[in-house]
Design a protein around this motif. Structure first.
Motif, PDB file in Angstrom:
ATOM      1  N   MET A 189      -5.507   2.827  -8.799  1.00  0.00           N
ATOM      2  CA  MET A 189      -5.549   1.811  -7.738  1.00  0.00           C
ATOM      3  C   MET A 189      -4.386   2.007  -6.759  1.00  0.00           C
ATOM      4  N   GLY A 190      -3.194   2.217  -7.307  1.00  0.00           N
ATOM      5  CA  GLY A 190      -2.030   2.409  -6.459  1.00  0.00           C
ATOM      6  C   GLY A 190      -2.158   3.619  -5.557  1.00  0.00           C
ATOM      7  N   GLN A 191      -2.655   4.722  -6.098  1.00  0.00           N
ATOM      8  CA  GLN A 191      -2.810   5.932  -5.307  1.00  0.00           C
ATOM      9  C   GLN A 191      -3.885   5.771  -4.232  1.00  0.00           C
ATOM     10  N   ALA A 192      -4.945   5.004  -4.547  1.00  0.00           N
ATOM     11  CA  ALA A 192      -5.972   4.723  -3.535  1.00  0.00           C
ATOM     12  C   ALA A 192      -5.371   3.923  -2.374  1.00  0.00           C
ATOM     13  N   ALA A 229      -9.552  -0.641   0.496  1.00  0.00           N
ATOM     14  CA  ALA A 229      -8.719   0.469   0.046  1.00  0.00           C
ATOM     15  C   ALA A 229      -8.933   0.799  -1.422  1.00  0.00           C
ATOM     16  N   GLY A 230      -9.555  -0.093  -2.160  1.00  0.00           N
ATOM     17  CA  GLY A 230      -9.671   0.099  -3.603  1.00  0.00           C
ATOM     18  C   GLY A 230      -8.324  -0.003  -4.294  1.00  0.00           C
ATOM     19  N   LEU A 260       0.834  -1.205   0.000  1.00  0.00           N
ATOM     20  CA  LEU A 260       0.000   0.000   0.000  1.00  0.00           C
ATOM     21  C   LEU A 260       0.869   1.256   0.000  1.00  0.00           C
ATOM     22  N   ALA A 261       1.906   1.247   0.832  1.00  0.00           N
ATOM     23  CA  ALA A 261       2.795   2.411   0.924  1.00  0.00           C
ATOM     24  C   ALA A 261       3.511   2.674  -0.385  1.00  0.00           C
TER      25      ALA A 261
END
Length: 401
Positions: free
Chosen positions: A376-379, A344-345, A323-324
């Protein structure tokens, strides 16, 4: 606050407790670490250390670390693992009161992936030092012993359950890394002691990243890479990943990159050769400082666990790291880990050990445009900042303990 952190695993082994200790120090607390000799995950004592004898050193040139003798895990097997676990407990009981004889502490924190037995020396130190004892439960015992097949005898499992009950009773606070841990822990402890405290990660990149091998950089930069990072052991459902690689051989340009080492690395290497899986890349283990550079070059990050109830209750630490990193996540697991990714999407999820569903998701990822994967990554990164950011989490930790 004067804090003793006790953990069988610590730097130079790669565990989140390393960053927790550093952050506690940065926030003005006086921290001492009590640990063993580093040998995880390959089972060999790291260069510069030896299994026998005690040792003192400084982490980051400012944090005192005391190390007790340890039987190394070796190449695996039940005998070595039992001796590894018991040697830390016995050495801790005999050596730590002496090594820490001139130190006083307000709080003791035990970082407790398996084995839970490592809390036993901390209980003795709690009585000697008159400090509050907090146990951060990373793994459920006796459930994990049954799930991995390490202990099958029901009488032995019942005895372990009584031991766990005794350990929990001696602790003032029980921190659980997953909300799904609350009920299993409550079977052995007073519910009032239990506090949800998830794993976190320091995403600041405070140390210089080592250079990556050119061969790995070439793979990451010139292919659509689905990257798994971490321990390559029995819990990670590696059979599922090998079969997924076999089914994806016709997907041009896609590479499944398994970064890490562990008890099943040799098996993976044999499968790669036997099945002629050119799309399965096994670059080996890299230091934690190298992971951000690997993640940045990845198209998708992969997490997988076996189809066992205990693993459905766990949130693997690599999910926070993924996620980070702000990269989309392919989750091949059940329960809490999958819930976090979907809430988190941050990616796509498939049930544990379901090869066809995983393959379908990986094809979907490859078919997306880059902007969709980027969203997706930014979410995921936003969710990380809200729930798992280390500076805020460590402040909460000091309030709790």
């Amino acid at each position: 606050m004067k804090i003793l952190v006790l953990s069988q695993y610590f730097w130079p082994e790669s565990f989140i407790i390393n960053d927790i200790v550093r952050t506690l120090d940065e926030q003005g607390h006086e921290v001492v670490v009590a640990t063993g000799k580093p040998n995880y995950p390959d089972g060999n004592i790291f260069e510069g250390y030896r299994a026998k004898g005690t040792q003192r050193e400084r982490y980051l040139d400012r944090i005192d670390v005391v190390r007790v003798p340890l039987w190394p895990r070796g190449a695996g097997g039940a005998k070595n693992l039992v001796l590894n676990y018991l040697s830390f407990v016995l050495a801790g009981l005999f050596c730590l009161p002496w090594l820490l004889r001139k130190r006083q502490f307000d709080a003791i924190l035990v970082f407790a992936p398996s084995p839970i037995l490592q809390a036993i020396p901390a209980i003795a130190l709690k009585w000697i030092k008159g400090a509050r004892l907090s146990l951060w439960v990373q793994d459920l015992w006796p459930e994990s012993l049954a799930a991995t097949g390490f202990v099958r005898n029901r009488h032995a499992l019942r005895a372990v359950g009584w031991l766990v009950r005794g350990i929990y009773r001696c602790c003032d606070t029980l921190l659980v890394q997953s909300r799904a841990f609350e009920e299993p822990v409550a079977r052995y402890a007073e519910r009032s002691k239990i506090i949800y405290f998830p794993n976190s990660m320091d995403s600041r990149g405070t140390t210089q990243a080592p250079a990556l091998p050119e061969t790995l950089v070439d793979v990451l930069d010139n292919h659509f890479c689905v990257v798994f990072a971490g321990n390559l052991g029995t819990a990670q459902a590696l059979d599922t990943l090998v079969e997924a690689a076999r089914q994806l051989r016709d997907e041009a340009g896609l590479r499944l990159v398994l970064v890490g080492s562990g008890s099943r690395l040799a098996w993976l290497q044999a499968q790669k050769q036997a099945l002629q899986l050119d799309n399965l890349v096994l670059p080996g283990r890299f230091p934690m400082e190298a992971m951000p550079a690997i993640f940045e070059r990845s198209d998708v990050l992969l997490v997988s666990l076996s189809d066992q109830q205990i693993f459905a209750q766990t949130v693997p630490s690599k999910i926070q790291a993924y996620l980070a990193a702000g990269r989309p996540i392919a989750a091949s697991l059940n329960g809490e880990g999958a819930r976090v990714v979907m809430e988190a999407g941050a990616g796509l999820s498939s049930p544990a050990e379901q090869v066809d569903a995983l393959v379908s998701n990986l094809r979907r990822f490859k078919g997306m445009d880059a902007a969709q994967r980027e969203r997706m990554g930014q979410a995921g990164r936003y969710y990380f900042d809200q729930h798992f950011e280390m500076q805020a989490q460590v402040q909460k930790l000091t309030q709790i303990i």
